[in-house]
Design an enzyme around this catalytic site. Structure first.
Site, short mmCIF file in Angstrom:
data_model
loop_
_atom_site.label_atom_id
_atom_site.label_comp_id
_atom_site.label_asym_id
_atom_site.label_seq_id
_atom_site.Cartn_x
_atom_site.Cartn_y
_atom_site.Cartn_z
CB ILE A 1 -1.01 0.00 1.18
CG1 ILE A 1 -1.98 1.17 1.08
CG2 ILE A 1 -0.33 -0.01 2.51
CD1 ILE A 1 -2.83 1.17 -0.14
CG HIS B 1 -0.88 0.38 12.29
ND1 HIS B 1 -2.14 0.31 11.78
CD2 HIS B 1 -0.06 -0.01 11.28
CE1 HIS B 1 -2.10 -0.10 10.52
NE2 HIS B 1 -0.84 -0.31 10.20
CE LYS C 1 -7.68 -1.00 6.41
NZ LYS C 1 -7.10 -2.13 5.61
N1 NAP Z 1 -5.80 2.03 2.25
C1 NAP Z 1 -5.84 0.90 1.55
O1 NAP Z 1 -6.48 0.81 0.50
C2 NAP Z 1 -5.07 -0.28 2.04
C3 NAP Z 1 -4.83 -1.36 1.18
C4 NAP Z 1 -4.04 -2.41 1.64
C5 NAP Z 1 -3.53 -2.38 2.92
N2 NAP Z 1 -3.80 -1.32 3.74
C6 NAP Z 1 -3.26 -1.25 5.10
O2 NAP Z 1 -1.87 -0.94 4.98
C7 NAP Z 1 -1.11 -1.64 5.96
C8 NAP Z 1 -0.04 -2.47 5.28
O3 NAP Z 1 -0.61 -3.35 4.36
P1 NAP Z 1 0.19 -3.89 3.06
O4 NAP Z 1 -0.74 -4.76 2.33
O5 NAP Z 1 0.83 -2.76 2.34
O6 NAP Z 1 1.30 -4.79 3.78
P2 NAP Z 1 2.70 -5.27 3.21
O7 NAP Z 1 2.74 -5.23 1.72
O8 NAP Z 1 3.02 -6.53 3.90
O9 NAP Z 1 3.72 -4.13 3.72
C9 NAP Z 1 3.90 -3.87 5.06
C10 NAP Z 1 5.33 -3.35 5.26
O10 NAP Z 1 5.52 -3.13 6.66
C11 NAP Z 1 6.86 -3.37 7.03
N3 NAP Z 1 6.86 -4.11 8.30
C12 NAP Z 1 7.23 -3.60 9.50
N4 NAP Z 1 7.10 -4.49 10.46
C13 NAP Z 1 6.65 -5.62 9.88
C14 NAP Z 1 6.36 -6.91 10.38
N5 NAP Z 1 6.47 -7.23 11.68
N6 NAP Z 1 5.92 -7.84 9.50
C15 NAP Z 1 5.78 -7.54 8.20
N7 NAP Z 1 6.06 -6.33 7.66
C16 NAP Z 1 6.49 -5.38 8.51
C17 NAP Z 1 7.52 -4.09 5.87
O11 NAP Z 1 8.46 -3.20 5.31
P3 NAP Z 1 10.02 -3.22 5.70
O12 NAP Z 1 10.30 -4.55 6.36
O13 NAP Z 1 10.68 -3.08 4.37
O14 NAP Z 1 10.24 -2.06 6.58
C18 NAP Z 1 6.40 -4.34 4.87
O15 NAP Z 1 6.80 -4.11 3.54
C19 NAP Z 1 -2.13 -2.41 6.79
O16 NAP Z 1 -2.50 -1.60 7.88
C20 NAP Z 1 -3.33 -2.56 5.86
O17 NAP Z 1 -4.57 -2.68 6.53
C21 NAP Z 1 -4.54 -0.27 3.31
#
Ligand code: NAP
Length: 331
Positions: A14, A78, A96
């Protein structure tokens, strides 16, 4: 106009969409990105022409150039990541749900007030032109009085115990990931909290809710049927039924189109607004405006609303017997 300088924490899926929005906006700069891995930070920085890449979140929050930090990490992280930013006097736009429960959300809100920084949950749907139009249609009573809403957001994912969707350690489950959208949407359209909330859920192999169905009842005779899933494609739509017609919003969470129909089911109006680069631009514009005006919260997503929605989700999870490991450890 002041250029608002953003930092990004957690360069995952995201964060890429959000960076695409920021990169398309005027008077807006992505000043730095931080990852737990310097290589991932550098790769992201290259992709979005970001000046600075940091291999730790701590380095980013100590960068004096940054006005506001976007947090795109999993739900379970978060609280700690937002607290890290706020304690270092950085304003925060947090994905969120803002935290995994209301108690943690209160903690962040108090911390933000203490440090006098801006804090907002990234419920981007509320800022979409389509959402504003639907709200206006309802205020203008174009479908008469609202009677019923049917709102769903569910997609099919193969079970993976380690993924953030299914992993309880990362506060997985449909409610926190996607169920928050139908809940927030229904409350926004009604303009108030429901009088009764009941729900049921299917807790799968990893003991998070893979599917849930929630009913809202408003005492004046309005009901909403809300559902969400991470293991089944229930679709993503909102249908709002009034006593003089209905409104349909396909893909309501990021919608660019809404239709309204009269009592006979004839299409009366179709509103379409093409997103500039993507639908995250509108929430970013709101944060820029708040930062420029020195505000500590947005009028469109007040922190009170964030707390109220967290409480509804706490109560639902409690009725399903779904606690996250971090919550169990507190007891
Ligand atoms: N607004 C929207 O439309 C939307 C859509 C999808 C998701 N979201 C929200 O965005 C957030 C992230 O979702 P995402 O789908 O982008 O997730 P994602 O692709 O897994 O990315 C999360 C990032 O967080 C970091 N991270 C830090 N601590 C972590 C841990 N313990 N385990 C895994 N990753 C960790 C990682 O980056 P580094 O390790 O490189 O630092 C990872 O790339 C969630 O809150 C989700 O609900 C919102």
């Amino acid at each position: 106009m002041k250029v608002v300088k953003w930092g990004i924490i957690g360069p995952g899926s995201i964060a890429s969409s959000f960076a695409t929005a920021l990169a398309s906006m005027e008077h807006t700069e992505i000043t730095a990105v931080a990852s737990r891995s310097i290589d991932r930070a550098k790769e992201f920085a290259e992709r979005f022409h970001v000046k600075k890449a940091y291999g730790s979140y701590e380095e980013l929050v100590n960068d004096p150039e940054i006005d506001v930090v976007y947090i795109g990490t999993p739900h379970s992280e978060h609280k700690a990541h937002a607290a890290l930013c706020i304690s270092n006097k950085k304003s925060v736009l947090c994905e969120k749900p803002i935290t995994i429960n209301q108690e943690d959300a209160k903690y962040l809100i108090n911390l933000a007030r203490e440090h006098r920084v801006f804090l907002m949950e990234a419920m981007w749907t509320k800022f979409l032109p389509v959402t504003k139009t639907v709200k206006q249609w309802l205020n203008d009573k174009v479908i008469g009085e609202i009677k019923y809403m049917n709102i769903s957001f569910g997609f099919q994912n193969a079970f993976d115990a380690k993924s953030r969707l299914f992993n309880p350690d990362l506060a997985g489950g449909a409610l926190l990931d996607v169920g928050i959208y139908p809940i927030s949407y229904a409350i926004h359209l009604m303009g108030k909290l429901p009088d009764q909330v009941v729900g049921s859920a299917y807790l799968g192999k990893s003991n998070v809710d893979e599917m849930n169905v929630i009913s809202f009842v408003y005492n004046e005779g309005v009901m909403a049927s809300l559902s969400s899933a991470i293991s089944t494609n229930t679709g993503c739509y909102a249908v709002i039924i009034g006593d003089k017609g209905r409104i349909e919003v396909p893909e309501f969470y990021g919608a660019d189109t809404a239709m309204r129909y009269d009592e006979q089911g004839t299409l009366v109006e179709r509103f379409h607004h093409k997103h500039p680069s993507n639908g995250y631009v509108y929430e970013a514009e709101e944060v820029n405006r708040c930062i420029r005006e020195g505000k500590m919260e947005s009028d469109i997503i007040p922190l009170r609303d964030t707390l109220d929605i967290m409480k509804i989700m706490d109560d639902l999870r409690s009725s399903w017997g779904l606690q996250y490991p971090q919550e169990n450890n507190r007891k």
